[in-house]
Design an enzyme around this catalytic site. Structure first.
Site, mmCIF file in Angstrom:
data_model
loop_
_atom_site.group_PDB
_atom_site.id
_atom_site.type_symbol
_atom_site.label_atom_id
_atom_site.label_comp_id
_atom_site.label_asym_id
_atom_site.label_seq_id
_atom_site.Cartn_x
_atom_site.Cartn_y
_atom_site.Cartn_z
ATOM 1 N N TYR A 121 23.157 -2.166 -45.732
ATOM 2 C CA TYR A 121 22.396 -0.904 -45.779
ATOM 3 C C TYR A 121 21.422 -0.971 -46.963
ATOM 4 C CZ TYR A 121 22.019 4.243 -46.327
ATOM 5 O OH TYR A 121 21.593 5.533 -46.454
ATOM 6 N N ASP A 193 31.409 -2.141 -45.413
ATOM 7 C CA ASP A 193 30.833 -0.895 -44.914
ATOM 8 C C ASP A 193 31.181 -0.852 -43.424
ATOM 9 O OD1 ASP A 193 29.164 1.105 -43.893
ATOM 10 O OD2 ASP A 193 27.625 0.740 -45.407
ATOM 11 N N LYS A 218 28.303 10.203 -40.795
ATOM 12 C CA LYS A 218 27.962 9.758 -39.452
ATOM 13 C C LYS A 218 28.994 10.289 -38.449
ATOM 14 C CE LYS A 218 24.657 7.892 -41.653
ATOM 15 N NZ LYS A 218 24.680 6.614 -42.328
HETATM 16 C C1 LIG Z 1 24.057 6.235 -43.618
HETATM 17 C C2 LIG Z 1 24.725 5.001 -44.081
HETATM 18 C C3 LIG Z 1 25.252 4.917 -45.365
HETATM 19 C C4 LIG Z 1 25.054 5.996 -46.405
HETATM 20 O O1 LIG Z 1 25.707 7.148 -46.077
HETATM 21 P P1 LIG Z 1 25.261 8.578 -46.686
HETATM 22 O O2 LIG Z 1 26.402 9.423 -46.312
HETATM 23 O O3 LIG Z 1 23.972 8.910 -46.031
HETATM 24 O O4 LIG Z 1 25.118 8.383 -48.166
HETATM 25 C C5 LIG Z 1 25.941 3.778 -45.708
HETATM 26 N N1 LIG Z 1 26.088 2.765 -44.835
HETATM 27 C C6 LIG Z 1 25.582 2.796 -43.601
HETATM 28 C C7 LIG Z 1 25.803 1.657 -42.700
HETATM 29 C C8 LIG Z 1 24.883 3.914 -43.187
HETATM 30 O O5 LIG Z 1 24.346 3.931 -41.967
#
Ligand SMILES: *Cc1c(COP(=O)(O)O)cnc(C)c1O
Length: 402
Positions: A121, A193, A218
């Site tokens: 990311y 992640d 998400k």
């Molecule tokens: C959106 C996202 C993040 C960050 O998340 P936030 O809650 O917006 O800080 C981290 N990793 C991935 C893969 C993402 O899509």
């Protein structure tokens, strides 16, 4: 005590229950709250003690709002449930990015070296190159498809490996078990992640990951109205992550934790629909003459498909496509003609999204040369027939510019 209640109190020992069942009961204890189904939202800072002895001895389950309430405990427990018995604890953070920064700060110190996947990311890369660099941590980016070959990149001071699969925007897969094996041989911890698959579709901790990070913004939230981050930890990682989160003073607002809990209850059914509709659209796009490639790991044409099939049990609604070369104005005409796909950052809500992207400034270990303009799609919960009809309108608008 009813059977259901007894079972709810024994959460954590219920590895035999299916994930969708765990989602509905995890972190709940109705009869501790007058029988109400949901854990109340505790708006709390100060916690009072009855006696001086209790205060000095810090007697009691809770201590101070920032350090945890029944609401935060309910959400942590519910997530720990779906992670399974390999999960020693779950830290809650105010965003996905703060979960990433807290995770890295928990396992690194000045003078250390970290290996980070080249398809991470974007803000993860920025964090490594700015804040971590300033505190004396060096980063080497690695080819996401390196697998066990990552062993050759370890330095004497390598303390951690940061992975993400499939990676942001470009969707390359990674062989997480092979990377974890190499890392653990060198006493390095593995961060992942895991926002794309969630623990429902990739059991990260069981595949060797020590810190499994989710942007709860998400799919846990699922309604585009929440910022939340979580770190599910192995026993080796948990004390450091918990203490680092506490020391940094990070905590989540009670109403946001409640949105997280509410979202979690339906995450299984939502993800199943995202998976199904996402694949339907991806397969349809693969047949379109305008499309060069579809970057979706559940498609047999994807270079990481074998790994996805071996390690993952599902896909979410997020993938990308590469168009055959057309001018930018044709790409914009396509996007502007869409009526059901919003254009905006983030994803994981009930609604569909489409955005153009280019990664050439976000790569150092690999090259981003997809062969045409790239568009990321998030397939939401709309009827997939309407979503396909909308893309058809987009392609008609694209053709009209030619
Ligand atoms: C959106 C996202 C993040 C960050 O998340 P936030 O809650 O917006 O800080 C981290 N990793 C991935 C893969 C993402 O899509």
């Amino acid at each position: 005590m009813s059977k259901a209640e007894t079972d709810a109190n024994k959460l954590g020992k219920q590895a035999e229950l299916q994930p969708d069942t765990k989602l509905t009961i995890g972190g709940r204890n109705p009869h501790a709250h007058h029988g109400y189904v949901n854990t109340p939202v505790y708006h709390a800072s100060t916690l009072l003690y009855r006696t001086a002895e209790d205060f000095v001895g810090r007697r009691g389950q809770y201590f101070y709002g920032r350090r945890g309430t029944p609401t935060s405990e309910a959400l942590s427990k519910a997530i720990a449930e779906i992670e399974g018995p390999a999960c020693a604890g779950v830290a809650l953070l105010p965003s996905g990015l703060s979960a990433i920064s807290t995770g890295l700060l928990a396992v690194l110190r000045a003078g250390d070296h970290v290996l980070v996947t080249d398809n991470c990311y974007g803000p993860t890369r920025k964090l490594c190159d700015s804040v971590l660099a300033r505190y004396g941590v060096t980063t080497t980016y690695f080819d996401p498809q390196i697998g066990g070959g990552i062993a050759s990149l370890f330095q004497p001071n390598t303390r951690a490996v940061f992975t993400e699969a499939p990676g942001s925007l470009s969707f390359e897969m990674q062989d997480i078990p092979a990377i974890a094996e190499a890392a653990h041989k060198r006493d390095a911890l593995v961060l992942m992640d895991n926002t794309w698959a969630t623990p429902l579709y990739f059991r990260a901790l069981e595949k060797g990951v020590d810190l499994s990070i989710q942007s709860g913004t998400k799919y846990i939230g699922g309604h585009s109205d929440l910022m939340l981050g979580t770190i599910s930890c192995s026993a080796a990682a948990w004390p450091r992550v918990r203490d680092t989160g506490f020391s940094l003073g990070l905590c989540v607002g009670p109403d946001d934790m409640n949105l997280g809990l509410r979202g979690l209850r339906t995450m299984g059914v939502r993800l199943a629909r995202h998976h199904q509709s996402g694949l339907t659209v991806a397969r349809w796009l693969e047949e379109r003459p305008e499309v060069l490639r579809v970057l979706h790991p559940a498609l047999p044409s994807h270079p990481g498909h074998a790994i996805w099939k071996r390690d993952f049990t599902g896909a979410c609604g997020l993938f990308a496509m590469v168009l055959k070369p057309v001018p930018e104005k044709a790409v914009f005409a396509f996007l502007n003609a869409l009526t059901l796909y919003g254009m905006g950052a983030s994803w994981g809500g009930y609604e569909s999204l489409a955005i153009p992207f280019d990664l050439k400034d976000y790569r150092s270990a690999t090259k981003w040369a997809p062969g045409g303009p790239s568009i990321r799609l998030h397939i939401g919960l709309e009827d997939v027939r309407d979503l396909i009809a909308d893309l058809e309108r987009g392609f008609a608008a694209l053709a009209a510019t030619q």
